[in-house]
Design a protein around this motif. Structure first.
Motif, PDB file in Angstrom:
ATOM      1  N   UNK A  43       0.793  -1.232   0.000  1.00 52.77           N
ATOM      2  CA  UNK A  43       0.000   0.000   0.000  1.00 52.77           C
ATOM      3  C   UNK A  43       0.827   1.286   0.000  1.00 52.77           C
ATOM      4  N   UNK A  44       1.946   1.274   0.740  1.00 54.14           N
ATOM      5  CA  UNK A  44       2.690   2.505   0.980  1.00 54.14           C
ATOM      6  C   UNK A  44       3.272   3.125  -0.279  1.00 54.14           C
ATOM      7  N   UNK A  45       3.495   4.416  -0.239  1.00 54.00           N
ATOM      8  CA  UNK A  45       4.010   5.118  -1.399  1.00 54.00           C
ATOM      9  C   UNK A  45       5.357   5.818  -1.151  1.00 54.00           C
ATOM     10  N   UNK A  46       6.060   5.323  -0.139  1.00 55.92           N
ATOM     11  CA  UNK A  46       7.459   5.718   0.060  1.00 55.92           C
ATOM     12  C   UNK A  46       8.251   4.431   0.084  1.00 55.92           C
ATOM     13  N   UNK A  47       9.434   4.445  -0.514  1.00 55.61           N
ATOM     14  CA  UNK A  47      10.260   3.241  -0.494  1.00 55.61           C
ATOM     15  C   UNK A  47      11.687   3.599  -0.118  1.00 55.61           C
ATOM     16  N   UNK A  48      12.359   2.662   0.534  1.00 55.41           N
ATOM     17  CA  UNK A  48      13.804   2.792   0.759  1.00 55.41           C
ATOM     18  C   UNK A  48      14.463   1.624   0.029  1.00 55.41           C
ATOM     19  N   UNK A  49      15.412   1.931  -0.845  1.00 58.21           N
ATOM     20  CA  UNK A  49      16.164   0.890  -1.549  1.00 58.21           C
ATOM     21  C   UNK A  49      17.536   0.773  -0.891  1.00 58.21           C
ATOM     22  N   UNK A  50      17.897  -0.436  -0.480  1.00 61.39           N
ATOM     23  CA  UNK A  50      19.228  -0.680   0.069  1.00 61.39           C
ATOM     24  C   UNK A  50      19.987  -1.519  -0.966  1.00 61.39           C
ATOM     25  N   UNK A  51      21.174  -1.056  -1.345  1.00 66.03           N
ATOM     26  CA  UNK A  51      21.937  -1.749  -2.377  1.00 66.03           C
ATOM     27  C   UNK A  51      23.430  -1.657  -2.048  1.00 66.03           C
ATOM     28  N   UNK A  52      24.279  -2.161  -2.965  1.00 65.59           N
ATOM     29  CA  UNK A  52      25.714  -2.029  -2.706  1.00 65.59           C
ATOM     30  C   UNK A  52      26.417  -1.356  -3.876  1.00 65.59           C
ATOM     31  N   UNK A  53      27.683  -1.060  -3.667  1.00 67.64           N
ATOM     32  CA  UNK A  53      28.420  -0.235  -4.634  1.00 67.64           C
ATOM     33  C   UNK A  53      28.638  -0.930  -5.982  1.00 67.64           C
ATOM     34  N   UNK A  54      28.527  -2.256  -6.018  1.00 66.09           N
ATOM     35  CA  UNK A  54      28.650  -2.957  -7.301  1.00 66.09           C
ATOM     36  C   UNK A  54      27.347  -2.918  -8.090  1.00 66.09           C
ATOM     37  N   UNK A  55      26.256  -3.049  -7.380  1.00 67.82           N
ATOM     38  CA  UNK A  55      24.947  -3.163  -8.027  1.00 67.82           C
ATOM     39  C   UNK A  55      24.354  -1.794  -8.373  1.00 67.82           C
ATOM     40  N   UNK A  56      24.595  -0.803  -7.489  1.00 69.12           N
ATOM     41  CA  UNK A  56      23.977   0.511  -7.665  1.00 69.12           C
ATOM     42  C   UNK A  56      24.198   1.103  -9.063  1.00 69.12           C
ATOM     43  N   UNK A  57      25.453   1.111  -9.583  1.00 70.50           N
ATOM     44  CA  UNK A  57      25.664   1.727 -10.904  1.00 70.50           C
ATOM     45  C   UNK A  57      24.882   1.021 -12.016  1.00 70.50           C
ATOM     46  N   UNK A  58      24.580  -0.255 -11.803  1.00 69.70           N
ATOM     47  CA  UNK A  58      23.931  -1.038 -12.860  1.00 69.70           C
ATOM     48  C   UNK A  58      22.407  -0.898 -12.858  1.00 69.70           C
ATOM     49  N   UNK A  59      21.785  -0.931 -11.674  1.00 67.64           N
ATOM     50  CA  UNK A  59      20.322  -1.074 -11.643  1.00 67.64           C
ATOM     51  C   UNK A  59      19.570  -0.089 -10.761  1.00 67.64           C
ATOM     52  N   UNK A  60      20.270   0.704  -9.950  1.00 67.17           N
ATOM     53  CA  UNK A  60      19.553   1.565  -9.009  1.00 67.17           C
ATOM     54  C   UNK A  60      18.669   2.581  -9.730  1.00 67.17           C
ATOM     55  N   UNK A  61      19.205   3.160 -10.794  1.00 69.39           N
ATOM     56  CA  UNK A  61      18.437   4.183 -11.510  1.00 69.39           C
ATOM     57  C   UNK A  61      17.179   3.579 -12.143  1.00 69.39           C
ATOM     58  N   UNK A  62      17.336   2.431 -12.773  1.00 71.88           N
ATOM     59  CA  UNK A  62      16.185   1.794 -13.428  1.00 71.88           C
ATOM     60  C   UNK A  62      15.104   1.436 -12.407  1.00 71.88           C
ATOM     61  N   UNK A  63      15.516   0.936 -11.253  1.00 74.58           N
ATOM     62  CA  UNK A  63      14.537   0.560 -10.226  1.00 74.58           C
ATOM     63  C   UNK A  63      13.841   1.798  -9.668  1.00 74.58           C
ATOM     64  N   UNK A  64      14.638   2.835  -9.410  1.00 73.50           N
ATOM     65  CA  UNK A  64      14.073   4.086  -8.878  1.00 73.50           C
ATOM     66  C   UNK A  64      13.048   4.669  -9.853  1.00 73.50           C
ATOM     67  N   UNK A  65      13.393   4.673 -11.140  1.00 70.54           N
ATOM     68  CA  UNK A  65      12.467   5.231 -12.148  1.00 70.54           C
ATOM     69  C   UNK A  65      11.193   4.410 -12.243  1.00 70.54           C
TER      70      UNK A  65
END
Lengths: 377, 377
Positions: A43-65
């Motif tokens: 239901x909620x409309x705020x999210x916190x994404x926890x990731x690491x320095x290897x994964x963030x450059x690859x997929x963080x932007x796509x997931x956030x969008x």
């Protein structure tokens, strides 16, 4: 066993746990669709994404969008990669970030990464406000087939691995198989050890299928998705029957008691040994030890060794670079492992391929002699 | 309501939660008998006792001996007393001690102390090895009637009180009423605020009984045991119906949203305000605010105030020594409190004594105006 027959591009495995039931989606392109899948279940409309320095450059932007396109606002935290991140220090950092983001009980905390990020984030999601929503987006084969499913979360202690944690089921697992193409060969192989494990536990047909089809699984496509789905289904079956490991769930630890001791002995240094490699060696040791105890045929141990070696996994302690401490030190580590009850050693042993069982009174002296012999060969 | 009628020297309240059901024993002399009661319910024969520096000199030896007489070996850890002990730092210390003691899944971790020790120890018991056995031996009135029952555990964060924790039910609660004689008058009164709370929530008969019999409850003996048992029964009923606070369990927070804000405003300094005192003031405020919203009669608020004042509890913000920050700061603290859903304030309000209810869309502006008015009077 019809693994490999279906060639559909996406699979769904449901983990049936009453009001804690959840879906595992498996297939390519799921990160791009994550917002829609999460919004449909949380239901909620705020999210916190926890990731690491290897994964963030690859997929963080796509997931956030993807989340933003569903009106979900995102705060993210990028941690160092590696097993050492499963610590109290990082747990505190993650909890603080979640609270700072004003995540409430119906808002999702999302683990984007491998097993380390999933275990740490799941633990934090389970304890902030005594539990907020939790979504796993596993990005390694290991985490897609094992750690993201079943609700075990936790961190390591100086006394051993995974000694602090909670059982906390996710609300959704999105196993985007597209991300596996960016894994190193070594990392993919390490995850494959857990895939093979499901065959060795109680699915000899699946193990035989893997012996024939493993090259297709490594190559990607339908066979890979099928192998992941079969693994998730196998784990789901075990977890549904014994969520809190009062009995048969312990079978999932096949190869893990030896494996954890080897990981501890190498100081969790991923250059020397990663978890799946420890499990591969541990599974061969478990079959060898079972043969030594006259529980299984030595031929089965050789067959396991042959297959794991064929895919390029280490299969003996001698394969670990840099040497190991004496057998006594490995035993000490095994004794502190959490699968110990009232002083007796609990081990997953086997009567042969696909016929593993929980042995709860294995004499420590036998294990020690076995390890000594193995170290001398 | 037959509270006060029974004069038996011991009472048992069962908390019915399926395979997590447990007994609360209430009466004098239970610490001396603890070993027998624990051994009858828990398989393991190693125990870790977590206590604090105020309680250890009084009861640690007696409890240790009682366990030893049943063949249970004991390791103990004595922590500083006070709310600040509910921190990540102390949680880590407790987890380490439990692991060092090689506590396994069937061994008991025992909280010997008040709410702080119970909350911290229960959290550690819930996360070491993803859960070991847990026994509460509450030594304050507050913990006997409230925090030791119901499975809420946790620590504080810099973002607020009890923001990190788990639901983890004990296997047994031993409320030794003999220990209450050593409490200071102030501490006993603070616990009494939670006793009165159960009457205010939904038991107007019990509140009326307390108005008549409170002096006997303070004096000790049968009326005291009866009041504690009635409180534990009331809490058990609520917890059994809604273990994880998806609904009606929130009623137990009557007075707590205001109370927590006052505790935060005083920096959790027990010289200025202890939890039960904050709850006492908070309950009067909740009744006053309900009257201001035309939900209840102002006469009920005055009746609550009169009784709490009679027993010697503070009933208004002006009773707190050292002054308070402005209403806006209290509001900020309330907004970060965990009983907030999707931005709206959730409060426990009342239609009158024994008629409290969960209101989940209380306008923050009304609360702020109310607090401003109260601070000016």
């Amino acid at each position: 066993m019809n693994a490999g027959v279906s060639q559909s591009s996406e699979r769904l495995v449901r983990v049936p746990l009453g009001d804690r039931s959840y879906d595992i989606l498996i297939g390519p392109g799921l990160i791009a669709r994550a917002g829609r899948e999460i919004a449909a279940r949380v239901k909620g409309r705020r999210a916190a994404i926890i990731t690491d320095e290897h994964v963030a450059p690859l997929y963080l932007e796509a997931l956030t969008e993807s989340l933003a396109s569903e009106g979900i606002s995102v705060v993210s935290l990028t941690l160092p990669a590696g097993e050492k991140t499963k610590s109290f220090d990082h747990l505190i950092t993650v909890c603080d970030k979640i609270l700072e983001a004003r995540i409430e009980r119906n808002d999702p905390v999302i683990a984007l990464g491998g097993g380390v990020i999933g275990d740490l984030t799941g633990f934090a999601a389970g304890i902030v406000r005594r539990g907020v929503r939790f979504v796993q987006v596993p990005t390694s084969l290991l985490s897609q087939v094992d750690s993201s499913v079943g609700g075990k979360t936790g961190i390591n202690s100086r006394h051993g691995k995974n000694l602090i944690g909670v059982f906390y089921q996710p609300d959704l697992v999105l196993a985007d198989t597209g991300v596996l193409d960016t894994l190193s060969e070594r990392e993919f192989r390490a995850g494959y050890a857990e895939v093979a494990k499901y065959g060795l536990i109680d699915k000899s047909d699946f193990f035989a299928w893997l012996e024939t089809n493993w090259k297709d699984v490594f190559a990607g496509g339908g066979s890979r998705i099928e192998a992941i789905a079969a693994s998730c289904q196998a784990k789901s079956d075990v977890v549904a029957a014994d969520e809190r490991e009062n009995g048969q769930r312990a079978l999932l630890n096949l190869g893990h008691t030896f494996g954890h001791a080897l990981e501890a002995a190498t100081g969790y240094d991923s250059r020397r040994l990663v978890h799946g490699e420890g499990v591969a060696i541990g599974m061969v040791l478990a079959h060898d030890f079972s043969a030594r105890m006259n529980l299984a045929s030595p031929d089965d141990a050789r067959r396991v060794e042959r297959h794991l070696k064929a895919v390029g996994l280490p299969t003996s302690m001698a394969d670990i670079p840099g040497g190991l401490p004496p057998a006594e030190v490995l035993m000490e580590s095994i004794a502190q492992d959490k699968k110990v009850k009232s002083g007796k050693l609990t081990f997953i042993l086997t009567h042969g391929i696909g016929r593993s069982f929980v042995a709860d009174d294995v004499p420590a002296s036998e294990v020690l002699s076995f390890l000594r012999e193995k170290q001398q060969t």
